[in-house]
Design a protein around this motif. Structure first.
Motif, PDB file in Angstrom:
ATOM      1  N   PHE A  62      -6.374   4.833   1.654  1.00 11.71           N
ATOM      2  CA  PHE A  62      -6.210   4.960   0.472  1.00 11.71           C
ATOM      3  C   PHE A  62      -7.703   4.875  -0.176  1.00 11.71           C
ATOM      4  N   PRO A  63      -8.108   6.326  -0.555  1.00 12.15           N
ATOM      5  CA  PRO A  63      -9.112   6.266  -1.380  1.00 12.15           C
ATOM      6  C   PRO A  63      -9.422   5.458  -2.532  1.00 12.15           C
ATOM      7  N   GLY A  64     -10.614   4.997  -2.925  1.00 16.71           N
ATOM      8  CA  GLY A  64     -10.821   4.236  -4.085  1.00 16.71           C
ATOM      9  C   GLY A  64     -10.784   2.844  -3.982  1.00 16.71           C
ATOM     10  N   LEU A  65     -10.257   2.302  -2.882  1.00 14.33           N
ATOM     11  CA  LEU A  65     -10.016   0.924  -2.712  1.00 14.33           C
ATOM     12  C   LEU A  65     -11.186   0.158  -1.949  1.00 14.33           C
ATOM     13  N   PRO A  66     -11.811  -1.021  -2.424  1.00 19.49           N
ATOM     14  CA  PRO A  66     -12.998  -1.683  -1.856  1.00 19.49           C
ATOM     15  C   PRO A  66     -12.683  -1.744  -0.256  1.00 19.49           C
TER      16      PRO A  66
ATOM     17  N   LEU B 240      -6.072 -10.486  -1.005  1.00 19.66           N
ATOM     18  CA  LEU B 240      -4.863 -10.757  -0.350  1.00 19.66           C
ATOM     19  C   LEU B 240      -4.838  -9.976   1.177  1.00 19.66           C
ATOM     20  N   TYR B 241      -5.375  -8.907   1.198  1.00 17.21           N
ATOM     21  CA  TYR B 241      -5.221  -8.205   2.412  1.00 17.21           C
ATOM     22  C   TYR B 241      -6.381  -8.748   3.464  1.00 17.21           C
ATOM     23  N   ARG B 242      -7.551  -9.219   2.782  1.00 13.63           N
ATOM     24  CA  ARG B 242      -8.666  -9.871   3.629  1.00 13.63           C
ATOM     25  C   ARG B 242      -7.849 -11.143   4.253  1.00 13.63           C
ATOM     26  N   SER B 243      -7.256 -11.785   3.438  1.00 12.92           N
ATOM     27  CA  SER B 243      -6.683 -13.021   3.876  1.00 12.92           C
ATOM     28  C   SER B 243      -5.825 -12.802   4.966  1.00 12.92           C
ATOM     29  N   LEU B 244      -4.869 -12.028   4.997  1.00 12.40           N
ATOM     30  CA  LEU B 244      -3.787 -11.495   5.815  1.00 12.40           C
ATOM     31  C   LEU B 244      -4.598 -11.047   7.247  1.00 12.40           C
ATOM     32  N   VAL B 245      -5.691 -10.378   6.938  1.00 14.80           N
ATOM     33  CA  VAL B 245      -6.402  -9.761   8.352  1.00 14.80           C
ATOM     34  C   VAL B 245      -7.167 -11.241   8.841  1.00 14.80           C
ATOM     35  N   ARG B 246      -7.442 -12.191   8.283  1.00 19.36           N
ATOM     36  CA  ARG B 246      -8.114 -13.488   8.777  1.00 19.36           C
ATOM     37  C   ARG B 246      -7.026 -14.286   9.559  1.00 19.36           C
ATOM     38  N   VAL B 247      -5.872 -14.294   8.898  1.00 17.98           N
ATOM     39  CA  VAL B 247      -4.808 -15.213   9.501  1.00 17.98           C
ATOM     40  C   VAL B 247      -4.244 -14.382  10.738  1.00 17.98           C
TER      41      VAL B 247
ATOM     42  N   LEU C 178       1.006  -1.083   0.148  1.00 13.85           N
ATOM     43  CA  LEU C 178       0.088   0.013   0.045  1.00 13.85           C
ATOM     44  C   LEU C 178       0.832   1.194   0.145  1.00 13.85           C
ATOM     45  N   ASN C 179       1.050   1.804  -1.258  1.00 14.65           N
ATOM     46  CA  ASN C 179       1.853   2.935  -1.229  1.00 14.65           C
ATOM     47  C   ASN C 179       1.235   4.021  -2.072  1.00 14.65           C
ATOM     48  N   GLU C 180       2.222   5.122  -2.289  1.00 14.09           N
ATOM     49  CA  GLU C 180       1.482   6.142  -3.319  1.00 14.09           C
ATOM     50  C   GLU C 180       1.377   5.890  -4.661  1.00 14.09           C
ATOM     51  N   ASP C 181       2.413   4.812  -5.396  1.00 15.18           N
ATOM     52  CA  ASP C 181       2.106   4.365  -6.580  1.00 15.18           C
ATOM     53  C   ASP C 181       0.739   3.552  -6.665  1.00 15.18           C
ATOM     54  N   LEU C 182       0.362   2.852  -5.746  1.00 18.75           N
ATOM     55  CA  LEU C 182      -0.969   2.049  -5.884  1.00 18.75           C
ATOM     56  C   LEU C 182      -2.080   3.177  -5.846  1.00 18.75           C
ATOM     57  N   SER C 183      -1.821   4.314  -4.993  1.00 22.53           N
ATOM     58  CA  SER C 183      -2.937   5.175  -4.827  1.00 22.53           C
ATOM     59  C   SER C 183      -3.168   5.752  -6.274  1.00 22.53           C
ATOM     60  N   ALA C 184      -1.904   6.207  -6.826  1.00 23.13           N
ATOM     61  CA  ALA C 184      -2.157   6.930  -8.145  1.00 23.13           C
ATOM     62  C   ALA C 184      -2.626   6.052  -9.322  1.00 23.13           C
ATOM     63  N   LEU C 185      -2.156   4.757  -9.302  1.00 20.42           N
ATOM     64  CA  LEU C 185      -2.440   4.141 -10.487  1.00 20.42           C
ATOM     65  C   LEU C 185      -3.547   3.071 -10.201  1.00 20.42           C
TER      66      LEU C 185
ATOM     67  N   ASP D  29      -2.508  -6.347  15.153  1.00 16.02           N
ATOM     68  CA  ASP D  29      -1.891  -6.124  13.776  1.00 16.02           C
ATOM     69  C   ASP D  29      -3.083  -6.093  12.585  1.00 16.02           C
ATOM     70  N   ALA D  30      -4.212  -6.963  13.003  1.00 13.52           N
ATOM     71  CA  ALA D  30      -5.297  -6.885  11.959  1.00 13.52           C
ATOM     72  C   ALA D  30      -5.928  -5.361  11.825  1.00 13.52           C
ATOM     73  N   GLU D  31      -6.258  -4.873  12.963  1.00 19.46           N
ATOM     74  CA  GLU D  31      -6.772  -3.389  13.312  1.00 19.46           C
ATOM     75  C   GLU D  31      -6.003  -2.575  12.374  1.00 19.46           C
ATOM     76  N   GLN D  32      -4.598  -2.782  12.416  1.00 21.79           N
ATOM     77  CA  GLN D  32      -3.656  -1.743  11.889  1.00 21.79           C
ATOM     78  C   GLN D  32      -3.686  -1.791  10.335  1.00 21.79           C
ATOM     79  N   LEU D  33      -3.650  -3.114   9.996  1.00 24.14           N
ATOM     80  CA  LEU D  33      -3.685  -3.229   8.622  1.00 24.14           C
ATOM     81  C   LEU D  33      -4.981  -2.641   7.962  1.00 24.14           C
ATOM     82  N   ARG D  34      -6.203  -2.741   8.597  1.00 24.72           N
ATOM     83  CA  ARG D  34      -7.464  -2.312   8.256  1.00 24.72           C
ATOM     84  C   ARG D  34      -7.360  -0.802   8.147  1.00 24.72           C
ATOM     85  N   ALA D  35      -6.763  -0.196   8.969  1.00 22.77           N
ATOM     86  CA  ALA D  35      -6.525   1.281   9.077  1.00 22.77           C
ATOM     87  C   ALA D  35      -5.710   1.881   7.978  1.00 22.77           C
ATOM     88  N   ARG D  36      -4.679   0.940   7.614  1.00 25.09           N
ATOM     89  CA  ARG D  36      -3.750   1.377   6.444  1.00 25.09           C
ATOM     90  C   ARG D  36      -4.701   1.590   5.423  1.00 25.09           C
TER      91      ARG D  36
END
Length: 424
Positions: free
Chosen positions: A418-422, A391-398, A368-375, A407-414
């Motif tokens: 990023f606007p535009g992501l589901p 990918l990120y849902r699976s990591l949250v579940r693990v 999750l970085n600026e390139d992803l946000s821009a592209l 760690d799961a909540e921190q990942l959700r917050a990150r």
């Protein structure tokens, strides 16, 4: 404007106008200190990035294209990786997440990677010869009747070819097929218009080491190649349309017909494997994909399909190794291999192994970085963009399964930053 100047002014006056224009542009840049500093910094950054093995702050994908071309040329120096394979070369040699291009934005570079030194040199000679022939046409127009309609048309075509040649160096996303057909057509047109029966003029046809007969061959051979490649394109489109209509029999016939025409067609074997997989004929699908992998060693799709077949055969050990192989070959291709490997690890009750695979994919290959946000708007329908939320849902579940709620909540917050992501 180029055609007008070329036809109405002498060569010296035309060159003088262009030099004055360049001088004026330089003076305008010099009057803008911020622009001057920005251009200098960007140029320096791009030069370092082209030479180095890592990315810098330029973020220019053309620098990555130069890097990919160098790596492909080192790997297959003489004959290259094959026509139309630059997109796969980019996946194998990609240096940073989210920075991917299916074309080099520079046709000589792309042909050097795809056709090697032999084909790249021939292609460069083709470019120079076409430019020389266009220049000769302009000289002929200037010497003869400038007011004649045919001569004006010839001059406009020749000037247009110069524009095409310049654009080939900076921003072209055409396929190998379309490029060859275009050059063949333009060259044939110029040959027909600029080689009159005057013996003195015909003698000058060896303008760049190419006789009139050789120039004619250059016009015909690429058209023949374009027609041959067009057969594959036609059957691929027929196959895709049949699948869209859920007509599996018609799709199967298209793949079989292409392989009857060309038994060594990697594309044909890919199509046959795809339709056999949909029909759940795994033996036939595996044989076709294995043949495609042999014919197209630089494509990612055949090993990915073979890994999926192993998973459908309930062979987790073989499937996991195959998916890991895809991750090694093309780490930025798609999160799907990491998701599959993590699922096998969870089935084996190895949550630490699943976490490691998913975290490495999230942090290094699909961060999750600026390139992803821009592209992301352009990445939504690519293999990497479509599987990114999974990918990120699976990591949250693990994380939750291991009791790592923070760690799961921190990942959700990150993710939410990023606007535009589901939503996760």
């Amino acid at each position: 404007p180029v055609a007008f100047f070329a036809l109405r002014l002498s060569a010296k006056r035309t060159l003088t106008l262009f030099l004055l224009g360049g001088l004026l542009g330089g003076l305008l840049v010099a009057q803008q200190p911020e622009l001057r500093v920005s251009l200098r910094a960007r140029a320096s950054s791009m030069l370092r990035e082209v030479r180095a093995d890592h990315r810098t702050t330029s973020g220019n994908i053309r620098a990555d294209a130069v890097w990919v071309t160098k790596q492909a040329a080192r790997e297959r120096t003489l004959f290259g990786t094959g026509p139309g394979t630059f997109a796969d070369d980019f996946l194998r040699f990609q240096r940073a997440p989210w920075r991917y291009a299916s074309h080099a934005h520079n046709e000589p570079l792309e042909m050097l990677a795809e056709l090697g030194v032999a084909g790249g040199t021939f292609f460069a000679r083709f470019l120079l010869s076409t430019a020389a022939l266009a220049a000769r046409a302009l000289r002929q127009v200037r010497r003869s009747g400038r007011g004649e309609r045919d001569q004006l048309l010839l001059g406009a075509v020749a000037a247009g070819i110069f524009v095409f040649l310049f654009r080939f160096l900076i921003d072209v996303d055409w396929s190998f097929l379309g490029l060859q057909a275009l050059f063949a057509s333009l060259l044939a047109l110029l040959i027909a218009r600029t080689l009159p029966a005057d013996p003195e003029t015909v003698t000058g046809a060896a303008y760049a080491g190419i006789s009139r007969r050789a120039a004619g061959v250059l016009a015909v051979a690429p058209l023949a190649l374009a027609g041959f490649l067009g057969i594959e394109e036609l059957h691929t489109r027929t196959f895709t349309a049949a699948l869209a209509a859920n007509d599996l029999d018609r799709a199967s016939h298209a793949a079989d017909r292409l392989l009857r025409i060309n038994p060594w067609s990697g594309t044909g074997n890919l199509l046959r494997g795809r339709i056999a997989f949909l029909q759940q004929d795994f033996d036939r699908a595996e044989a076709a994909y294995q043949r495609a992998a042999d014919l197209l060693p630089f494509r990612v799709e055949p090993p990915m399909a073979l890994a999926n077949i192993a998973a459908w055969r309930n062979d987790p050990h073989r499937a996991e190794e195959a998916f890991r192989n895809v991750m090694r070959r093309a780490p930025f291709y798609s999160p799907l291999p990491a998701l599959r490997v993590a699922r096998f690890r969870r089935q084996a009750e190895d949550l630490d192994g699943a976490e490691q695979v998913l975290r490495e994919a999230a942090e290094h290959s699909f961060p999750l970085n600026e390139d992803l946000s821009a592209l992301y708007y352009f990445l939504r329908y690519t293999p990497s963009g479509e599987s990114l939320p999974a990918l990120y849902r699976s990591l949250v579940r693990v994380y939750k399964s291991q009791g790592k709620t923070a760690d799961a909540e921190q990942l959700r917050a990150r993710w939410a930053q990023f606007p535009g992501l589901p939503s996760l």
